[in-house]
Design a protein around this motif. Structure first.
Motif, short mmCIF file in Angstrom:
data_model
loop_
_atom_site.label_atom_id
_atom_site.label_comp_id
_atom_site.label_asym_id
_atom_site.label_seq_id
_atom_site.Cartn_x
_atom_site.Cartn_y
_atom_site.Cartn_z
N LEU A 117 0.66 -1.04 -0.38
CA LEU A 117 -0.38 0.39 -0.22
C LEU A 117 1.68 1.64 -0.10
N ILE A 157 -10.75 1.72 9.25
CA ILE A 157 -10.23 1.23 7.64
C ILE A 157 -9.46 0.40 8.34
N ILE A 213 -9.74 -4.54 6.73
CA ILE A 213 -9.44 -5.36 5.32
C ILE A 213 -9.52 -6.62 5.90
N PHE A 228 -12.59 -3.01 3.42
CA PHE A 228 -12.46 -3.96 2.25
C PHE A 228 -11.93 -5.31 2.59
N THR A 232 -3.80 -4.96 0.74
CA THR A 232 -3.23 -3.81 0.68
C THR A 232 -1.75 -4.06 0.25
N MET A 272 -7.41 0.25 -3.31
CA MET A 272 -7.99 0.69 -1.80
C MET A 272 -8.36 2.71 -2.08
N THR A 292 -10.93 4.96 -0.57
CA THR A 292 -10.31 5.68 0.96
C THR A 292 -10.08 7.26 0.92
#
Length: 353
Positions: free
Chosen positions: A62, A148, A150, A248, A284, A291, A295
């Motif tokens: 990421l 956030i 994942i 996500f 990620t 993303m 985001t």
């Protein structure tokens, strides 16, 4: 063991890639190794990885994505918290030390925040790390501005996950980080497409992760796995969360149904679900570019933008109360008043490093 009454720094301050520094923070359950990137006057973004991963193997994809890195590093100082014994070059944890619970790990995050004198923070976690950060947000609501997550977990271990965890636990205990164990972990993290086949080579991300898994101490991984395996169901407390949540999940993640369940139990006005096609759990790493847009919309709700849209870096605490009310509406975040399910088809198969 650490003194549970205080939180003091150990004399370890190593320079890492991009000017990051490692801090060893003494906590009630031992030393927490934290990598700090960026200007500490900026708002804080705290990350927490999945089982057997650390900030390198879980988040470097990421942060190596230029657009995502510019968005996050421009607006935040990054605090990568490693699970106990998962930092680079970690020694084996004493087998006689008590195995921390998920609650203990959540409380350790509070000690880390207090050590760095951080108030409320943005949080980003992957699978087991997402569970720990969600639990932290439920216990200490005033310390979390947004989540956030994942491929997150929120229910107790299912029978399928329990069986897989037991197999991995036995392999860790008797054989260490063996080939079969690595295959089980990689299937937890990545899609079948990324892992390749007899005729197709596995992606660069999978190859890198496989090499990094060799550096893990098996006893340390076992302890984190046991903590997550014994986690309680926190579904009932999800609607009490006061912060916005962006989820996500890869369509090929073994925890896809868990993410759907969590999204359905969050407050509809302040949560969104993003599904990424042809992707496993660790978005990620496998498809970080998927993303970026969600985001960016999510952070717009806090008055944060990419560098091209903002002339100066934010210096004040990241607080929804310090921005105009218009930016707090779901529409300003690009969200509807119910969880959205966006399927993102990545344009590239992997990120070359």
């Amino acid at each position: 063991m650490a003194d549970s009454n205080g939180c003091v720094a150990v004399d370890i301050e190593t320079i890492y890639l991009g000017g990051g520094k490692e801090y060893a923070v003494q906590t009630g359950i031992g030393v927490a190794h934290v990598i700090v990137y960026g200007d500490r006057n900026k708002p804080a973004l705290v990350t927490y990885p999945d089982v057997a991963l650390n900030y390198v193997s879980c988040f470097q994809g990421l942060f190596f994505c230029p657009e995502a890195a510019s968005l996050l590093l421009h607006n935040f100082c990054i605090y990568h918290i490693n699970p106990p014994g998962h930092e680079l070059g970690a020694a084996e944890i004493c087998p006689n030390d008590p195995v921390p619970s998920a609650d203990d790990l959540a409380d350790q995050i509070l000690e880390v925040l207090n050590y760095f004198r951080l108030d409320a923070v943005m949080c980003m976690g992957v699978t087991a790390g997402a569970y720990i950060l969600t639990l932290f947000a439920m216990k200490y609501k005033e310390r979390v501005l947004g989540l956030i997550l994942i491929s997150p977990l929120c229910r107790a271990t299912s029978w399928t996950e329990w069986f897989c965890n037991k197999v991995m636990s036995h392999l860790l205990y008797f054989y260490g980080m063996c080939g079969l164990l690595k295959e089980l972990l990689l299937s937890r993290y990545f899609s079948k497409e990324a892992r390749g086949s007899i005729d197709v080579l596995e992606s660069d991300n999978v190859q890198t992760c496989r090499r990094l898994l060799d550096e893990r101490q098996s006893i340390n991984v076992l302890r984190f796995l046991e903590a997550i395996d014994r986690r309680p169901d926190i579904t009932g407390g999800l609607k009490s969360l006061r912060c916005r949540t962006l989820i996500f999940v890869g369509r090929d993640s073994p925890f896809h149904s868990e993410a759907i369940h969590m999204a359905s139990n969050l407050h509809r006005r302040y949560s969104a679900l993003i599904e990424v096609q042809a992707c496993g759990s660790v978005v990620t790493e496998e498809h970080p570019q998927a993303m970026l847009v969600p985001t960016e919309y999510f952070l717009t709700g806090y008055g944060l933008y990419r560098p091209s849209q903002l002339s100066e870096s934010p210096r004040s605490p990241l607080s929804p109360f310090s921005i105009s009310p218009e930016l707090l509406s779901p529409e300003s975040m690009g969200l509807k008043l119910k969880p959205i399910r966006t399927r993102v088809s990545p344009r590239v198969k992997g990120t070359s490093r």
